[in-house]
Design a protein around this motif. Structure first.
Motif, PDB file in Angstrom:
ATOM      1  N   ASN A 278       0.849  -1.198   0.000  1.00 12.83           N
ATOM      2  CA  ASN A 278       0.000   0.000   0.000  1.00 12.83           C
ATOM      3  C   ASN A 278       0.882   1.245   0.000  1.00 12.83           C
ATOM      4  O   ASN A 278       1.462   1.619   1.026  1.00 12.83           O
ATOM      5  CB  ASN A 278      -0.909  -0.014   1.231  1.00 12.83           C
ATOM      6  N   ARG A 279       0.980   1.896  -1.141  1.00 11.95           N
ATOM      7  CA  ARG A 279       1.863   3.046  -1.282  1.00 11.95           C
ATOM      8  C   ARG A 279       1.530   4.148  -0.297  1.00 11.95           C
ATOM      9  O   ARG A 279       2.427   4.739   0.322  1.00 11.95           O
ATOM     10  CB  ARG A 279       1.801   3.561  -2.717  1.00 11.95           C
ATOM     11  N   ASP A 280       0.274   4.475  -0.124  1.00  6.75           N
ATOM     12  CA  ASP A 280      -0.122   5.578   0.743  1.00  6.75           C
ATOM     13  C   ASP A 280       0.302   5.345   2.187  1.00  6.75           C
ATOM     14  O   ASP A 280       0.590   6.295   2.925  1.00  6.75           O
ATOM     15  CB  ASP A 280      -1.637   5.796   0.683  1.00  6.75           C
ATOM     16  N   HIS A 281       0.341   4.079   2.597  1.00  4.52           N
ATOM     17  CA  HIS A 281       0.670   3.765   3.985  1.00  4.52           C
ATOM     18  C   HIS A 281       2.163   3.510   4.192  1.00  4.52           C
ATOM     19  O   HIS A 281       2.750   3.986   5.163  1.00  4.52           O
ATOM     20  CB  HIS A 281      -0.125   2.543   4.452  1.00  4.52           C
ATOM     21  N   TYR A 282       2.786   2.755   3.294  1.00  3.40           N
ATOM     22  CA  TYR A 282       4.159   2.288   3.521  1.00  3.40           C
ATOM     23  C   TYR A 282       5.241   3.232   2.975  1.00  3.40           C
ATOM     24  O   TYR A 282       6.415   3.023   3.239  1.00  3.40           O
ATOM     25  CB  TYR A 282       4.343   0.894   2.927  1.00  3.40           C
ATOM     26  N   VAL A 283       4.852   4.233   2.231  1.00  2.00           N
ATOM     27  CA  VAL A 283       5.808   5.224   1.753  1.00  2.00           C
ATOM     28  C   VAL A 283       5.637   6.495   2.581  1.00  2.00           C
ATOM     29  O   VAL A 283       4.569   7.104   2.598  1.00  2.00           O
ATOM     30  CB  VAL A 283       5.614   5.523   0.256  1.00  2.00           C
ATOM     31  N   ILE A 284       6.704   6.891   3.284  1.00  2.00           N
ATOM     32  CA  ILE A 284       6.652   8.047   4.183  1.00  2.00           C
ATOM     33  C   ILE A 284       7.136   9.281   3.416  1.00  2.00           C
ATOM     34  O   ILE A 284       8.334   9.429   3.155  1.00  2.00           O
ATOM     35  CB  ILE A 284       7.536   7.812   5.419  1.00  2.00           C
ATOM     36  N   ASP A 285       6.212  10.134   3.048  1.00  2.00           N
ATOM     37  CA  ASP A 285       6.547  11.359   2.321  1.00  2.00           C
ATOM     38  C   ASP A 285       6.998  12.413   3.328  1.00  2.00           C
ATOM     39  O   ASP A 285       6.187  12.977   4.068  1.00  2.00           O
ATOM     40  CB  ASP A 285       5.337  11.849   1.527  1.00  2.00           C
ATOM     41  N   LEU A 286       8.291  12.675   3.381  1.00  2.00           N
ATOM     42  CA  LEU A 286       8.831  13.587   4.384  1.00  2.00           C
ATOM     43  C   LEU A 286       8.387  15.038   4.173  1.00  2.00           C
ATOM     44  O   LEU A 286       8.415  15.837   5.102  1.00  2.00           O
ATOM     45  CB  LEU A 286      10.357  13.493   4.406  1.00  2.00           C
ATOM     46  N   ARG A 287       7.989  15.385   2.976  1.00  2.00           N
ATOM     47  CA  ARG A 287       7.470  16.734   2.758  1.00  2.00           C
ATOM     48  C   ARG A 287       6.171  16.938   3.530  1.00  2.00           C
ATOM     49  O   ARG A 287       5.900  18.032   4.036  1.00  2.00           O
ATOM     50  CB  ARG A 287       7.231  16.976   1.263  1.00  2.00           C
ATOM     51  N   LYS A 288       5.362  15.866   3.629  1.00  2.00           N
ATOM     52  CA  LYS A 288       4.115  15.956   4.378  1.00  2.00           C
ATOM     53  C   LYS A 288       4.378  15.879   5.879  1.00  2.00           C
ATOM     54  O   LYS A 288       3.736  16.585   6.667  1.00  2.00           O
ATOM     55  CB  LYS A 288       3.173  14.826   3.950  1.00  2.00           C
ATOM     56  N   VAL A 289       5.320  15.026   6.276  1.00  2.00           N
ATOM     57  CA  VAL A 289       5.654  14.897   7.697  1.00  2.00           C
ATOM     58  C   VAL A 289       6.176  16.221   8.247  1.00  2.00           C
ATOM     59  O   VAL A 289       5.878  16.607   9.376  1.00  2.00           O
ATOM     60  CB  VAL A 289       6.701  13.786   7.906  1.00  2.00           C
TER      61      VAL A 289
END
Length: 484
Positions: A278-289
């Protein structure tokens, strides 16, 4: 030059892991590797360096030091003095952002001639000083004492506009893609490096022509590319490489003669962790964090008003606080809000601090003190040691999920200039920024976790073995194999 008693051949099979290796051997997929295991010694859990990225690991192997001394911190990192991101090849989109010409310069000149510290010596340099010859085949870290004036391959000259010669410092025998080769029958498919058949062709040439030097460092990269896509248990790549290894042994009168005449070291540099689907869950977008901060959008010459630069190395990332008004503690607090982040670490006045997005508590440590680990390194520790899965018994430190965690993590936090935080993702997760490559449904590496940090090694043809099962300890052992 001095003739060695017995040449040493070191084969790095990039991303070879113990479980698929053992399965390949048990099912008859890898008879050559099985032969070496039966005639030699098998190490299933050799500790790699950190981050678990190839250029950093190769630098550790060749210099016998961690990144606090060899100063190659990662595959992608921010160069404070030059105000730019250095990229040795993380992915095509990031290469385009940093600039293709700059990437070629960094990868094929700066890495070995500038970025790799002159305060440490590689195996190639040390052997040359002692009167022995060495070879490097398909390795991106190769610094030696011989100057090779090299012209870029035609395709790279067209793309970069650079038509001069590069003074490459390498061992006397140096082979890399279309830059340099030994055999007239070797035809690289790409200018940057070989495929596995071409690499073995180069090594076969040295054996057949009786030109094997005292030490040959040879890297096979194909497994890494397969595992990123197909996952850790792919056996086909191991089978293909083993077939080439069989052909290599057939250059001798018998396979037994191969280990009588040479010492063979076959090992991996890093493992990989399976990625979620699941891309939305398992990929951590640091720009959003890190929403709310002005993050540099382009990985080159960050603008003055930007506050943060990100350098993502798959499952590890460096978060650089470059703005005058950026408070590191606030950045750390924001990172802690994401439970997918496993380790958040930083350095302050030679003390190292760890918190987590997943767990509560805080942990600190520094060098020297009453606690001793299994590698005879001494430490002072304070706080919640569970954040690094450390157990204490009678002042002895035992590592769990993060092998040699204190030395590897502290070295990364002292590897280069900058006001930065090192973060790692939980198994199954990876980081991204705008242009980062991702590996959903496949596998990735980079972190401190044992999945990527424990790798196999097979040694055959010698009764002398390394003191500790760590890549950082192999240089002194290899030099001793050749010079004693």
């Amino acid at each position: 030059m001095t003739k060695p008693k017995k040449p040493v051949i070191l084969l790095i099979l990039d991303t070879l892991m113990s479980t698929p290796l053992e399965e390949a051997v048990q099912t008859g997929y890898a008879p050559a590797l099985q032969f070496l295991m039966e005639r030699g010694r098998y190490y299933p859990q050799l500790v790699s360096s950190f981050p678990t990225m190839s250029v950093t690991i190769a630098s550790t192997l060749l210099t016998g030091t961690y990144s606090n001394k060899h100063h190659l911190p990662a595959l992608i990192w921010y160069h404070q003095d030059e105000n730019r991101v250095v990229n040795y090849g993380t992915g095509i989109k990031e290469i385009i952002e940093t600039g293709f010409s700059q990437f070629v310069k960094d990868m094929y000149y700066e890495l070995n001639n500038v970025h790799l510290s002159n305060e440490v010596k590689t195996i190639h340099e040390e052997l040359t000083e002692r009167g022995f010859e060495s070879a490097s085949i398909n390795a991106f870290v190769y610094r030696g004492l011989y100057t090779h004036d090299v012209k870029l391959p035609r395709s790279l000259r067209v793309l970069t506009g650079f038509h001069g010669n590069l003074p490459i410092q390498a061992p006397i025998y140096w082979s890399l893609g279309a830059f340099s080769k030994f055999s007239p029958f070797t035809f690289p498919r790409q200018p940057f490096s070989w495929n596995y058949k071409s690499t073995f062709q180069e090594l076969k040439f040295l054996i057949k022509k009786r030109k094997l030097p005292a030490f040959t460092f040879c890297v096979i990269q194909d497994l890494d590319l397969r595992v990123h896509v197909k996952g850790p248990m792919d056996l086909t790549g191991i089978r293909k490489i083993d077939r080439q290894l069989q052909k290599l042994f057939n250059q001798f009168k018998s396979w037994d003669e191969a280990i009588e005449e040479c010492t063979w070291i076959v090992m991996s540099d890093n493992g990989q962790a399976s990625m979620g689907n699941n891309r939305d869950h398992y990929v951590i977008d640091l720009r959003k964090v890190l929403k709310g901060y002005k993050i540099s959008k382009k990985n080159i010459s960050p603008q003055r008003k930007k506050q943060i630069v990100l350098a993502v190395n798959q499952r590890t990332a460096f978060v650089y606080c470059i703005g005058n008004h950026v408070v590191k503690d606030r950045v750390i607090d924001q990172l802690r809000q994401d439970k997918r982040i496993d380790i958040i670490a930083w350095e302050n006045r030679d003390q190292f601090h760890v918190v987590s997005g997943e767990k509560d508590g805080a942990f600190s440590f520094w060098k020297g003190g009453v606690y001793t680990d299994e590698y005879e390194q001494t430490w002072t520790i304070a706080g919640d040691k569970g954040l690094l899965d450390i157990t204490l018994t009678d002042n002895k430190i035992y590592y769990g999920d993060f092998p040699d965690a204190l030395a590897r993590l502290s070295s990364s936090l002292k590897s280069h200039k900058g006001n930065y935080i090192v973060i790692t993702a939980k198994p199954g997760y990876e980081f991204k920024t705008k242009a980062s490559p991702i590996h959903v449904g496949g596998a990735a590496h980079g972190s401190l976790h044992k999945q990527e940090s424990l790798v196999p090694m097979i040694v055959a043809g010698t009764d002398l073995f390394p003191k500790y099962e760590r890549i950082v300890d192999l240089k002194s052992w290899i030099v001793k194999l050749i010079t004693d």
